[in-house]
Write a protein that holds these residues in place. Structure first.
Motif, PDB file in Angstrom:
ATOM      1  N   PRO A 137       0.832  -1.206   0.000  1.00  0.00           N
ATOM      2  CA  PRO A 137       0.000   0.000   0.000  1.00  0.00           C
ATOM      3  C   PRO A 137       0.867   1.256   0.000  1.00  0.00           C
ATOM      4  N   VAL A 138       0.522   2.213  -0.847  1.00  0.00           N
ATOM      5  CA  VAL A 138       1.245   3.486  -0.940  1.00  0.00           C
ATOM      6  C   VAL A 138       0.267   4.597  -0.556  1.00  0.00           C
ATOM      7  N   PRO A 139       0.442   5.213   0.620  1.00  0.00           N
ATOM      8  CA  PRO A 139      -0.556   6.169   1.113  1.00  0.00           C
ATOM      9  C   PRO A 139      -0.478   7.539   0.453  1.00  0.00           C
ATOM     10  N   VAL A 140      -1.654   8.133   0.291  1.00  0.00           N
ATOM     11  CA  VAL A 140      -1.787   9.491  -0.217  1.00  0.00           C
ATOM     12  C   VAL A 140      -2.702  10.263   0.728  1.00  0.00           C
ATOM     13  N   GLU A 141      -2.315  11.496   1.024  1.00  0.00           N
ATOM     14  CA  GLU A 141      -3.045  12.314   1.982  1.00  0.00           C
ATOM     15  C   GLU A 141      -4.437  12.716   1.478  1.00  0.00           C
ATOM     16  N   PRO A 142      -5.350  13.056   2.415  1.00  0.00           N
ATOM     17  CA  PRO A 142      -6.703  13.447   2.032  1.00  0.00           C
ATOM     18  C   PRO A 142      -6.849  14.933   1.760  1.00  0.00           C
ATOM     19  N   ASP A 143      -7.970  15.266   1.125  1.00  0.00           N
ATOM     20  CA  ASP A 143      -8.454  16.635   1.109  1.00  0.00           C
ATOM     21  C   ASP A 143      -8.963  16.905   2.527  1.00  0.00           C
ATOM     22  N   GLU A 144      -8.420  17.910   3.195  1.00  0.00           N
ATOM     23  CA  GLU A 144      -8.740  18.123   4.601  1.00  0.00           C
ATOM     24  C   GLU A 144     -10.190  18.532   4.818  1.00  0.00           C
ATOM     25  N   ARG A 145     -10.863  18.973   3.770  1.00  0.00           N
ATOM     26  CA  ARG A 145     -12.271  19.366   3.925  1.00  0.00           C
ATOM     27  C   ARG A 145     -13.196  18.156   3.899  1.00  0.00           C
ATOM     28  N   THR A 146     -12.909  17.181   3.037  1.00  0.00           N
ATOM     29  CA  THR A 146     -13.809  16.029   2.881  1.00  0.00           C
ATOM     30  C   THR A 146     -13.283  14.776   3.562  1.00  0.00           C
ATOM     31  N   ASP A 150      -7.078  12.960  -1.798  1.00  0.00           N
ATOM     32  CA  ASP A 150      -6.968  14.190  -2.585  1.00  0.00           C
ATOM     33  C   ASP A 150      -6.465  13.851  -3.992  1.00  0.00           C
ATOM     34  N   PRO A 151      -7.305  14.014  -5.014  1.00  0.00           N
ATOM     35  CA  PRO A 151      -6.864  13.681  -6.376  1.00  0.00           C
ATOM     36  C   PRO A 151      -5.605  14.420  -6.803  1.00  0.00           C
ATOM     37  N   ASP A 152      -5.404  15.625  -6.306  1.00  0.00           N
ATOM     38  CA  ASP A 152      -4.245  16.416  -6.710  1.00  0.00           C
ATOM     39  C   ASP A 152      -2.927  15.841  -6.196  1.00  0.00           C
ATOM     40  N   ARG A 153      -2.983  14.933  -5.243  1.00  0.00           N
ATOM     41  CA  ARG A 153      -1.761  14.344  -4.674  1.00  0.00           C
ATOM     42  C   ARG A 153      -1.458  12.955  -5.227  1.00  0.00           C
ATOM     43  N   ILE A 154      -2.378  12.385  -5.992  1.00  0.00           N
ATOM     44  CA  ILE A 154      -2.232  10.986  -6.396  1.00  0.00           C
ATOM     45  C   ILE A 154      -1.097  10.793  -7.391  1.00  0.00           C
ATOM     46  N   GLU A 155      -1.020  11.641  -8.389  1.00  0.00           N
ATOM     47  CA  GLU A 155      -0.075  11.405  -9.478  1.00  0.00           C
ATOM     48  C   GLU A 155       1.373  11.384  -9.003  1.00  0.00           C
ATOM     49  N   LYS A 156       1.681  12.168  -7.979  1.00  0.00           N
ATOM     50  CA  LYS A 156       3.047  12.183  -7.453  1.00  0.00           C
ATOM     51  C   LYS A 156       3.440  10.841  -6.819  1.00  0.00           C
ATOM     52  N   ALA A 157       2.437  10.042  -6.417  1.00  0.00           N
ATOM     53  CA  ALA A 157       2.715   8.765  -5.756  1.00  0.00           C
ATOM     54  C   ALA A 157       2.812   7.598  -6.732  1.00  0.00           C
ATOM     55  N   ILE A 158       2.529   7.841  -8.009  1.00  0.00           N
ATOM     56  CA  ILE A 158       2.557   6.766  -9.001  1.00  0.00           C
ATOM     57  C   ILE A 158       3.988   6.446  -9.405  1.00  0.00           C
ATOM     58  N   THR A 159       4.294   5.154  -9.440  1.00  0.00           N
ATOM     59  CA  THR A 159       5.609   4.664  -9.865  1.00  0.00           C
ATOM     60  C   THR A 159       5.395   3.577 -10.925  1.00  0.00           C
ATOM     61  N   PRO A 160       6.463   3.067 -11.524  1.00  0.00           N
ATOM     62  CA  PRO A 160       6.304   1.951 -12.475  1.00  0.00           C
ATOM     63  C   PRO A 160       5.672   0.707 -11.848  1.00  0.00           C
ATOM     64  N   LYS A 161       5.695   0.622 -10.507  1.00  0.00           N
ATOM     65  CA  LYS A 161       5.114  -0.540  -9.825  1.00  0.00           C
ATOM     66  C   LYS A 161       3.620  -0.388  -9.532  1.00  0.00           C
ATOM     67  N   THR A 162       3.091   0.801  -9.717  1.00  0.00           N
ATOM     68  CA  THR A 162       1.696   1.060  -9.358  1.00  0.00           C
ATOM     69  C   THR A 162       0.746   0.344 -10.320  1.00  0.00           C
ATOM     70  N   LYS A 163      -0.226  -0.376  -9.749  1.00  0.00           N
ATOM     71  CA  LYS A 163      -1.191  -1.119 -10.555  1.00  0.00           C
ATOM     72  C   LYS A 163      -2.632  -0.647 -10.378  1.00  0.00           C
ATOM     73  N   ALA A 164      -2.913   0.012  -9.248  1.00  0.00           N
ATOM     74  CA  ALA A 164      -4.302   0.396  -8.979  1.00  0.00           C
ATOM     75  C   ALA A 164      -4.360   1.548  -7.987  1.00  0.00           C
ATOM     76  N   ILE A 165      -5.492   2.219  -7.985  1.00  0.00           N
ATOM     77  CA  ILE A 165      -5.816   3.227  -6.971  1.00  0.00           C
ATOM     78  C   ILE A 165      -7.033   2.716  -6.216  1.00  0.00           C
ATOM     79  N   MET A 166      -6.900   2.553  -4.910  1.00  0.00           N
ATOM     80  CA  MET A 166      -8.026   2.122  -4.088  1.00  0.00           C
ATOM     81  C   MET A 166      -8.580   3.344  -3.356  1.00  0.00           C
TER      82      MET A 166
END
Length: 411
Positions: A137-146, A150-166
């Motif tokens: 699991p590769v964690p990504v921070e939330p939108d603090e309001r909801t 946070d969709p704006d933070r997801i792309e920075k966490a993607i690597t060649p090993k990434t297969k899915a977003i849960m």
């Protein structure tokens, strides 16, 4: 309210009127009236079942008299009905919500050496589903309001090993799915919804459970659609994935005693399916009650300086699995409500990256500051369909009297 108290060998003795007397001295305690009169549980599972007693008992008798208790007509009927409710082509009943997510990950062939992006702010089951499949699991921070990823933070966490977003639809409110799906399409990733708290929620008019490639639901008793026991389901429009999960849930077998793959025993049983069919027919009504209660909370709590109320974007129709507020004095607020007879819970006290179970990932305090701040300040107020509007008003009154509660002891 003035109360008399008795001590007997150091123990406080109450009668049915909450009065006491001691043969040597009297204690008088002054407590606000509401403090002892509220008695509002965080969750009442009994009353909704009483409401449906006749239908539930008929469903129980139907299964008992059928003589067929595993993967029969009730499961097939529930799968068909729940797929239609979620606006998907397929539903596969499994043993619980964690298994639903785990089997989706395995069904897509994700395993050792792969990564799955997950929210840093979620219940640990989201992460466990990835880990049980052998992936990371590769964690990504939330939108603090909801509080959702946070969709704006997801792309920075993607690597060649990434297969899915849960994605988790936390507290009954969907994540912002359009940008998430766009990112996934750009990078060739699967999108998996964790819908454990979002039965019936909508995003831009579409049901949770139909917003990605596949979704996992939990029917734990406290959910908006809860079994009388445990249960789970997968929804998807992917016919190949649906077929693989049907095999994986049943020992890796389509034909009895012929095992194609190393599978699992994860089947929604006939009894829970029959009971869930009864409750599914009430789900929209019960969600409607939750929405009314949430609206009253928001209206009456207003803009309290010491509380952060839920933020609801205009593109989401939440189902209020939980009503969560934030307070910098969360622990004091929880104690105050407990003293007044109001049950609350913390969802959740410790983020997954700081749990001992995930020490091997090497995260430390401060690595995900938004999630850590959320976990330190959130508190869930009572929210379930059998609640009365008068109970919401009483809870709000108690919160408003936070600093007014006082006691004096006279010996």
């Amino acid at each position: 309210m003035l109360l008399d108290a008795i001590y007997d060998d150091g123990k406080l003795i109450f009668d049915k009127n909450i009065n006491f007397v001691h043969n040597r001295f009297k204690i008088t305690v002054e407590i606000p009236d509401n403090a002892l009169n509220a008695q509002i549980p965080f969750l009442d599972l009994k009353t909704p079942h009483i409401e449906l007693r006749t239908e539930l008992e008929a469903a129980f008798d139907r299964v008992l008299n059928s003589g067929w208790y595993i993967l029969g007509k009730e499961v097939e009927a529930f799968e068909s009905e729940f797929a239609a409710y979620c606006e998907t082509k397929h539903c596969i009943g499994v043993a619980n919500g964690l298994d639903a997510l785990h089997l989706i990950v395995r069904g897509y062939g994700i395993g050792a050496g792969d990564e799955v992006i997950v929210p840093s702010n979620t219940y640990i089951a989201t992460w466990l589903a990835v880990t049980h499949a052998g992936a990371t699991p590769v964690p990504v921070e939330p939108d603090e309001r909801t509080y959702n990823i946070d969709p704006d933070r997801i792309e920075k966490a993607i690597t060649p090993k990434t297969k899915a977003i849960m994605v988790v639809h936390l507290y009954g409110q969907t994540a912002d799915m359009d940008p998430i799906n766009a990112i996934a399409q750009k990078h060739g990733l699967k999108v998996i919804e964790d819908c454990a708290q979002a039965h019936g929620a909508r995003y831009k008019g579409r049901r949770a459970g139909s917003l990605g490639d596949a979704a996992g639901f939990s029917f734990y008793p406290g959910k908006n659609l809860g079994a009388i026991g445990d249960g789970g389901a997968v929804t998807t429009n992917d016919i190949e994935l649906a077929g693989r999960i049907k095999v994986l849930r049943n020992y890796g077998s389509q034909i009895k005693y012929h095992n194609e793959v190393v599978g699992f025993n994860s089947r929604l049983d006939e009894l829970q399916a029959a009971l869930l069919r009864v409750k599914l027919a009430k789900l929209d009504e019960w969600n409607g009650r939750r929405k009314g209660l949430a609206a009253q909370y928001i209206e009456q709590l207003g803009s309290k300086a010491n509380l952060v109320l839920p933020h609801v974007p205009d593109w989401v129709d939440p189902v209020w699995h939980l009503f969560v507020v934030r307070s910098q004095k969360r622990d004091d607020l929880q104690k105050q409500l407990a003293n007044a007879g109001v049950g609350t819970m913390i969802h959740y006290p410790i983020p997954p990256h700081l749990q001992p179970a995930y020490e091997n990932l090497g995260y430390k305090k401060g690595d995900f500051p938004i999630s850590e701040a959320v976990h330190k300040s959130v508190i869930s107020l009572p929210m379930e369909p059998s609640m009365k509007y008068s109970q919401v008003s009483l809870i709000v009154e108690i919160i408003e009297k936070n600093s007014a509660c006082s006691s004096s002891v006279v010996l």
